[in-house]
Design a protein around this motif. Structure first.
Motif, PDB file in Angstrom:
ATOM      1  N   ALA A  80       2.549  -1.996   8.865  1.00 47.26           N
ATOM      2  CA  ALA A  80       1.893  -3.141   8.048  1.00 47.26           C
ATOM      3  C   ALA A  80       0.606  -3.249   8.820  1.00 47.26           C
ATOM      4  O   ALA A  80      -0.033  -4.574   8.604  1.00 47.26           O
ATOM      5  CB  ALA A  80       2.814  -4.353   8.374  1.00 47.26           C
ATOM      6  N   ASP A  85      -5.863   0.551   0.401  1.00 41.33           N
ATOM      7  CA  ASP A  85      -4.788  -0.653   0.198  1.00 41.33           C
ATOM      8  C   ASP A  85      -3.948  -0.273  -1.005  1.00 41.33           C
ATOM      9  O   ASP A  85      -3.097  -0.867  -1.393  1.00 41.33           O
ATOM     10  CB  ASP A  85      -5.261  -2.052  -0.221  1.00 41.33           C
ATOM     11  CG  ASP A  85      -5.830  -2.597   1.104  1.00 41.33           C
ATOM     12  OD1 ASP A  85      -5.056  -2.549   2.196  1.00 41.33           O
ATOM     13  OD2 ASP A  85      -7.181  -3.099   1.187  1.00 41.33           O
ATOM     14  N   GLN A  86      -4.009   1.135  -1.462  1.00 39.11           N
ATOM     15  CA  GLN A  86      -3.477   1.502  -2.435  1.00 39.11           C
ATOM     16  C   GLN A  86      -1.930   2.139  -1.977  1.00 39.11           C
ATOM     17  O   GLN A  86      -1.741   2.882  -1.119  1.00 39.11           O
ATOM     18  CB  GLN A  86      -4.077   2.478  -3.221  1.00 39.11           C
ATOM     19  CG  GLN A  86      -5.305   2.181  -3.689  1.00 39.11           C
ATOM     20  CD  GLN A  86      -6.138   3.287  -4.496  1.00 39.11           C
ATOM     21  OE1 GLN A  86      -5.869   4.137  -4.551  1.00 39.11           O
ATOM     22  NE2 GLN A  86      -7.330   2.942  -5.128  1.00 39.11           N
ATOM     23  N   GLY A  87      -0.934   1.809  -3.051  1.00 35.51           N
ATOM     24  CA  GLY A  87       0.596   2.144  -2.645  1.00 35.51           C
ATOM     25  C   GLY A  87       1.329   1.537  -1.610  1.00 35.51           C
ATOM     26  O   GLY A  87       0.701   0.398  -1.160  1.00 35.51           O
ATOM     27  N   LYS A  88       2.284   2.250  -1.084  1.00 38.21           N
ATOM     28  CA  LYS A  88       3.051   1.972   0.218  1.00 38.21           C
ATOM     29  C   LYS A  88       2.156   1.585   1.210  1.00 38.21           C
ATOM     30  O   LYS A  88       1.187   2.141   1.457  1.00 38.21           O
ATOM     31  CB  LYS A  88       4.225   2.630   0.290  1.00 38.21           C
ATOM     32  CG  LYS A  88       5.236   3.015  -0.889  1.00 38.21           C
ATOM     33  CD  LYS A  88       6.493   3.534  -0.291  1.00 38.21           C
ATOM     34  CE  LYS A  88       6.048   4.907   0.178  1.00 38.21           C
ATOM     35  NZ  LYS A  88       7.368   5.575   0.697  1.00 38.21           N
ATOM     36  N   LYS A  89       2.524   0.609   2.167  1.00 39.18           N
ATOM     37  CA  LYS A  89       1.831   0.256   3.492  1.00 39.18           C
ATOM     38  C   LYS A  89       1.571   1.452   4.291  1.00 39.18           C
ATOM     39  O   LYS A  89       0.700   1.646   4.938  1.00 39.18           O
ATOM     40  CB  LYS A  89       2.662  -0.751   4.205  1.00 39.18           C
ATOM     41  CG  LYS A  89       4.003  -0.590   4.830  1.00 39.18           C
ATOM     42  CD  LYS A  89       4.606  -1.826   5.154  1.00 39.18           C
ATOM     43  CE  LYS A  89       6.136  -1.220   5.574  1.00 39.18           C
ATOM     44  NZ  LYS A  89       6.892  -2.393   5.921  1.00 39.18           N
ATOM     45  N   GLN A  90       2.652   2.575   4.132  1.00 42.51           N
ATOM     46  CA  GLN A  90       2.585   3.792   5.046  1.00 42.51           C
ATOM     47  C   GLN A  90       1.295   4.606   4.625  1.00 42.51           C
ATOM     48  O   GLN A  90       0.879   5.559   5.174  1.00 42.51           O
ATOM     49  CB  GLN A  90       3.768   4.578   4.960  1.00 42.51           C
ATOM     50  CG  GLN A  90       4.906   4.090   5.743  1.00 42.51           C
ATOM     51  CD  GLN A  90       5.543   2.910   5.222  1.00 42.51           C
ATOM     52  OE1 GLN A  90       5.339   2.669   4.144  1.00 42.51           O
ATOM     53  NE2 GLN A  90       6.642   2.262   5.598  1.00 42.51           N
ATOM     54  N   LEU A  91       0.899   4.404   3.232  1.00 42.30           N
ATOM     55  CA  LEU A  91      -0.265   5.149   2.699  1.00 42.30           C
ATOM     56  C   LEU A  91      -1.562   4.491   2.893  1.00 42.30           C
ATOM     57  O   LEU A  91      -1.464   3.273   3.446  1.00 42.30           O
ATOM     58  CB  LEU A  91       0.077   5.393   1.145  1.00 42.30           C
ATOM     59  CG  LEU A  91       1.073   5.860   0.675  1.00 42.30           C
ATOM     60  CD1 LEU A  91       1.185   5.794  -0.944  1.00 42.30           C
ATOM     61  CD2 LEU A  91       1.244   7.476   1.204  1.00 42.30           C
ATOM     62  N   TRP A 134      -0.626   8.498   8.612  1.00 44.22           N
ATOM     63  CA  TRP A 134       1.050   7.890   9.114  1.00 44.22           C
ATOM     64  C   TRP A 134       1.693   9.150   9.427  1.00 44.22           C
ATOM     65  O   TRP A 134       2.629   8.849  10.395  1.00 44.22           O
ATOM     66  CB  TRP A 134       1.522   7.078   7.987  1.00 44.22           C
ATOM     67  CG  TRP A 134       2.710   6.520   8.374  1.00 44.22           C
ATOM     68  CD1 TRP A 134       4.161   6.807   8.047  1.00 44.22           C
ATOM     69  CD2 TRP A 134       3.052   5.309   9.308  1.00 44.22           C
ATOM     70  NE1 TRP A 134       5.000   6.141   8.819  1.00 44.22           N
ATOM     71  CE2 TRP A 134       4.392   5.119   9.670  1.00 44.22           C
ATOM     72  CE3 TRP A 134       2.179   4.850  10.334  1.00 44.22           C
ATOM     73  CZ2 TRP A 134       5.074   4.233  10.503  1.00 44.22           C
ATOM     74  CZ3 TRP A 134       2.708   3.682  11.128  1.00 44.22           C
ATOM     75  CH2 TRP A 134       3.926   3.391  11.304  1.00 44.22           C
ATOM     76  N   ARG A 185      -6.267   0.864   8.992  1.00 42.74           N
ATOM     77  CA  ARG A 185      -6.138   1.083   7.482  1.00 42.74           C
ATOM     78  C   ARG A 185      -7.398   1.310   6.718  1.00 42.74           C
ATOM     79  O   ARG A 185      -8.581   0.972   7.010  1.00 42.74           O
ATOM     80  CB  ARG A 185      -5.935  -0.547   7.175  1.00 42.74           C
ATOM     81  CG  ARG A 185      -5.606  -0.810   5.562  1.00 42.74           C
ATOM     82  CD  ARG A 185      -4.603  -0.303   4.960  1.00 42.74           C
ATOM     83  NE  ARG A 185      -3.262  -0.631   5.656  1.00 42.74           N
ATOM     84  CZ  ARG A 185      -2.089  -0.147   5.462  1.00 42.74           C
ATOM     85  NH1 ARG A 185      -2.084   0.823   4.464  1.00 42.74           N
ATOM     86  NH2 ARG A 185      -1.092  -0.676   6.215  1.00 42.74           N
ATOM     87  N   ASP A 230       7.345  -3.748  12.463  1.00 44.27           N
ATOM     88  CA  ASP A 230       6.758  -3.098  11.366  1.00 44.27           C
ATOM     89  C   ASP A 230       5.470  -2.417  11.314  1.00 44.27           C
ATOM     90  O   ASP A 230       4.488  -2.938  10.992  1.00 44.27           O
ATOM     91  CB  ASP A 230       6.705  -4.638  10.429  1.00 44.27           C
ATOM     92  CG  ASP A 230       6.277  -4.033   8.849  1.00 44.27           C
ATOM     93  OD1 ASP A 230       6.508  -2.693   8.541  1.00 44.27           O
ATOM     94  OD2 ASP A 230       6.065  -5.086   8.369  1.00 44.27           O
TER      95      ASP A 230
END
Length: 380
Positions: A137, A175-181, A233, A172, A134
């Protein structure tokens, strides 16, 4: 004549093979493995002869080679020493391809010529203690601070970090949106204050191996950012597609060498009054391995062509990674069995192929993840 290979590529392979026969023979490989020493002499020889510039444009001192050229080079390198091929691939992928495609003009001018000359070496930091399969993440963070970014966190299995000058880090930044963002990529000097590197003892890959890296308030300039902020990503996925070509080529080259060693052994080792290769049970093992090798080589050539023509899809990437990793693991296992008790002895080379090949189905995306990707592209 190799299928689909031009006369220029045949000549290139001849030059590479002659060089590696000279600087990277089996005794040298065994010494690097046993002493856990990177193949620096062989790496430097490849650089002196211009091979590290294979894919870079001429304006940066390179040869402007194609993905097929690169696959051929790494297959031959892997045939001599897989870990040398993996060292080269990191520079081709992260120090050259990624910078050329996603970097600024300043980053290209500053980094690519050094990679081409073998003066700069690269590692890649994606995996973390709590994010393996994953990968998106990840939690190691880069926080803006004035005109700089400050990095804190930990990366796991950052191979070659201890011999690299730069590491391409996925971090990272939001922290906004999906983890890929909210993931960004940075080119980080490995000698910066606050970076701690610990070598991880592993079953195989002893010459270069892998590391755990801790970042404690590591300050990097904004110019270290590769690509756009929070959009890294896509760069990770892009470079991983390129990585799969490189890894597959180097690994099938290594599998071919294991096959060649076992074939020679089967022709000369006698039991019950005749060579063990004359027994049908052994012959069938070689027939199965021959099919795997030929299929793998064809898949690599096809995938390289797809990349050259902008047609490589996610499923293609997963298929080649899965099949060649599993084939390498299987071939090394069968070849060790053919060697029998000698294959189990550390003074013979087959145990190294067996140990090194085990990483193929784990690192860079497990076989299980590749099958998930393949199934998903089928609409399942």
């Amino acid at each position: 004549m190799n299928f689909g290979i031009t006369s220029d590529q045949e000549a290139m392979l001849g030059h590479v093979r002659a060089l590696l026969d000279d600087v990277c023979d089996m005794a040298y490989v065994a010494k690097c493995d046993e002493t856990r020493t990177p193949p620096r002499e062989a790496f430097d020889a490849m650089a002196r002869n211009g091979w590290l510039g294979l894919i870079a444009p001429e304006e940066y001192g390179g040869a402007g080679g194609s993905p097929t050229d690169l696959a051929l080079l790494l297959e031959e390198t892997g045939n001599h020493f897989e870990e040398l091929g993996l060292w080269l691939f990191r520079n081709f992928t992260y120090g050259c391809y990624a910078v050329l495609k996603h970097g600024t003009d300043e980053q290209k001018r500053r980094i690519v010529p050094g990679v081409v000359k073998g003066e700069l070496s690269f590692a890649f930091g994606l995996t973390e203690p709590d994010s393996g399969s994953d990968a998106a993440a990840l939690r190691t963070r880069a926080v803006a601070d004035g005109s700089d970014f400050v990095i804190n966190g930990r990366k796991q299995f950052t191979s070659g970090m201890d011999i690299a000058d730069y590491v391409l880090l996925a971090l990272r930044t939001s922290d906004q949106g999906k983890k890929q963002l909210g993931i960004s990529t940075f080119i980080v000097d490995t000698k910066l204050p606050g970076i701690e590197v610990r070598k991880i003892p592993t079953l195989g890959q002893h010459a270069i191996g892998t590391t755990e890296v801790t970042f404690n308030d590591v300050r990097v300039p904004a110019t270290a950012l590769l690509g756009q902020l929070d959009k890294g990503w896509a760069i990770c996925e892009d470079t991983l597609r390129y990585e799969r070509l490189c890894l597959s080529a180097a690994r099938i080259g290594a599998a071919r060498r294991a096959f060649e060693l076992a074939l020679d052994y089967a022709k000369t080792r006698t039991q019950f009054g005749k060579p063990i290769g004359s027994f049908q049970v052994t012959q069938h093992k070689f027939a199965d391995m021959k099919v795997m090798l030929d299929t793998s080589q064809t898949m690599i050539r096809r995938y390289a062509w797809l990349m050259e023509n902008g047609k490589a899809e996610r499923a293609d990437t997963a298929v080649i990674k899965y099949y060649i990793a599993e084939s390498y693991k299987t071939i090394s296992d069968v070849c060790l069995q053919i060697f029998g008790g000698y294959g189990y002895c550390m003074e013979y080379p087959m145990q190294r192929f067996f140990r090194d090949s085990r990483l193929a189905t784990i690192g860079g995306g497990t076989s299980e993840i590749q099958k998930n990707i393949i199934a998903a592209t089928l609409g399942l």
